[in-house]
Design a protein around this motif. Structure first.
Motif, PDB file in Angstrom:
ATOM      1  N   LYS A 104       0.833  -1.210   0.000  1.00 50.18           N
ATOM      2  CA  LYS A 104       0.000   0.000   0.000  1.00 50.18           C
ATOM      3  C   LYS A 104       0.867   1.260   0.000  1.00 50.18           C
ATOM      4  O   LYS A 104       0.591   2.230  -0.711  1.00 50.18           O
ATOM      5  N   ARG A 107       2.375   1.766  -3.319  1.00 46.53           N
ATOM      6  CA  ARG A 107       1.384   2.253  -4.289  1.00 46.53           C
ATOM      7  C   ARG A 107       1.153   3.747  -4.126  1.00 46.53           C
ATOM      8  O   ARG A 107       1.011   4.476  -5.109  1.00 46.53           O
ATOM      9  N   ARG A 108       1.123   4.215  -2.865  1.00 45.32           N
ATOM     10  CA  ARG A 108       0.955   5.653  -2.625  1.00 45.32           C
ATOM     11  C   ARG A 108       2.129   6.447  -3.193  1.00 45.32           C
ATOM     12  O   ARG A 108       1.997   7.614  -3.559  1.00 45.32           O
ATOM     13  N   HIS A 134      -6.983  -6.727  -1.883  1.00 43.01           N
ATOM     14  CA  HIS A 134      -5.759  -6.082  -2.364  1.00 43.01           C
ATOM     15  C   HIS A 134      -5.539  -6.351  -3.846  1.00 43.01           C
ATOM     16  O   HIS A 134      -4.918  -5.542  -4.546  1.00 43.01           O
ATOM     17  N   THR A 139      -3.633  -2.959  -5.234  1.00 40.55           N
ATOM     18  CA  THR A 139      -2.478  -2.869  -4.339  1.00 40.55           C
ATOM     19  C   THR A 139      -1.399  -3.874  -4.736  1.00 40.55           C
ATOM     20  O   THR A 139      -0.206  -3.572  -4.710  1.00 40.55           O
TER      21      THR A 139
END
Length: 441
Positions: A104, A107-108, A134, A139
């Motif tokens: 996560k 991904r950000r 996910h 994700t």
């Protein structure tokens, strides 16, 4: 506590440390992968995904040593995804949470994650379900690897979000390519005769990793003249193959065993069974073939035959060699002496062909359920006769589509238990005819 999962960052090898040959020969691009053209070719599923830029989650199903991990790594490289590898054997719920949280965060920061899960079938249902959200929100892109049939071992929900791709054992020609690549890396030719080289490829049994491990051992030997198959077998402390398990002799011997069983000759069947064992055949392969013989050639003439073959296979798995081989030998004798029939096989093919030709015909309305008022008004279920309420618990109604004449696909033989089944077929045919004549159907 040591991490139970690895990423590209932590897996970078120290060039000063010795590395196994299999690791040194790991392909650096998908184009360098030997074999698996049915998956990697330009028009194959994975090749099509890559060319279209639409890679989806995948489950690789295949035996050990055929490139599942390597292909997953290269997929991450070619799609610029961060590669993370975990094993279902060593990873628990808490470790999975860490993997998902890290993905996560990645991904950000604008980077996707390819999560490679080795032995994915070893995760239980709850653990498999934990991947779903996910996968759905992007994700992770999941690439699982399993040696077990995914349709049996993986949840339907997980399978619906991933494409299963079957990887196969490497052929002798592909193994030979791998051996040649190893010789170039080692800068030496293996000290083997041509026959011994073929025997070496047979020992690998389609497993590229096994082949490279064997080659690494052989390359370290100091020998003056090329070794023959017998010398190779002694040095490796394992028997060199006496026949090509993927060539003509293999198929000739299994054909001889199968036809001896079909021909009700237990002595010849035992002979060919032992010829294959002595040739180095995997007893599990023989166990599978015995079960196939029971299903193909005995069928309902002796319903016990399938159980005998299956139990012999299970006994071998529990006992191993050589004791388990006696269980298989017992199955060989039982199957050879059992009454033979292929009536169900013949009926199955005929019914399959009829279904193929009339695949759009609906069932007759009287055997359809009518859970709604509208369906009742359409005549669903009208006139259905409940067999348990009928004389002899047999209504004699028609169960074929209205447009399809009644057809007898199954014709029992006059042997073994099927002789009794034939009497039952004749009995119901007579009752059906009596009901028709009396106007009760």
């Amino acid at each position: 506590m040591a991490d139970l999962f690895s990423t590209d960052d932590t897996d970078a090898p120290d060039d000063r440390a010795p590395r196994p040959l299999a690791d040194r020969l790991r392909p650096r691009a998908l184009s360098e992968v030997i074999g698996q053209r049915q998956v990697l070719g330009p028009d194959a599923p994975l090749g099509t995904m890559l060319s279209s830029g639409a890679l989806s989650s995948i489950v690789f199903w295949g035996p050990p040593g055929v490139g599942k991990t390597t292909i997953a790594r290269l997929l991450a490289k070619e799609t610029d995804l961060h590669f993370v590898q975990i094993s279902a054997i060593f990873t628990g719920v808490s470790e999975l949470r860490k993997v998902f949280e890290a993905a996560k965060l990645r991904r950000r920061n604008g980077q996707g994650t390819l999560l490679f899960v080795d032995e994915i079938h070893r995760f239980n249902k709850a653990q498999q379900d934990s991947f779903l959200p996910h996968m759905e929100d992007g994700t992770i892109l999941l690439v699982g690897a399993t040696t077990e049939n995914p349709s049996f071992e993986l949840n339907a929900a997980l399978l619906s979000r991933a494409q299963v791709m079957v990887l196969t054992r490497l052929s002798p020609e592909e193994l030979d390519q791998l051996a040649a690549r190893a010789e170039r890396e080692l800068d030496k030719t293996l000290p083997l005769t041509e026959a011994a080289r073929r025997a070496l490829l047979e020992m690998a049994d389609g497993d590229g990793r096994t082949l490279l491990n064997l080659i690494e051992q052989i390359a370290a030997w100091k020998v003056d003249t090329p070794l023959d198959p017998e010398q190779l077998g002694k040095r490796l402390m394992r028997r060199a193959a006496k026949y090509d398990k993927s060539g003509d002799e293999h198929y000739n011997l299994i054909s001889a065993l199968h036809k001896s069983v079909r021909g009700s000759d237990p002595d010849a069947a035992l002979y060919w069974f032992n010829r294959m064992l002595e040739g180095g055949e995997d007893p599990r392969y023989l166990a599978r073939r015995l079960l196939r013989m029971a299903i193909e050639d005995i069928q309902l003439a002796d319903p016990q035959a399938q159980s005998v073959a299956l139990h012999a296979w299970q006994s071998y798995e529990r006992l191993g060699s050589p004791e388990g081989e006696l269980a298989l030998a017992q199955a060989v004798v039982y199957l050879a002496l059992a009454p033979k029939s292929n009536a169900v096989y013949t009926a199955f093919k005929a019914a399959r062909e009829a279904a193929r030709k009339t695949g759009s015909e609906p069932p007759p309305k009287h055997i359809l359920n009518a859970p709604t008022k509208m369906m009742s008004e359409q005549g669903y279920g009208a006139g259905y006769a409940y067999d348990h309420d009928a004389e002899d618990a047999f209504s004699g109604q028609n169960y074929f589509p209205d447009s399809l004449p009644r057809t007898q696909f199954y014709k029992p033989v006059e042997r073994g238990f099927e002789r009794d089944l034939g009497k039952r077929v004749a009995y119901f045919d007579k009752l059906r005819d009596d009901r028709r004549k009396s106007g009760k159907t």
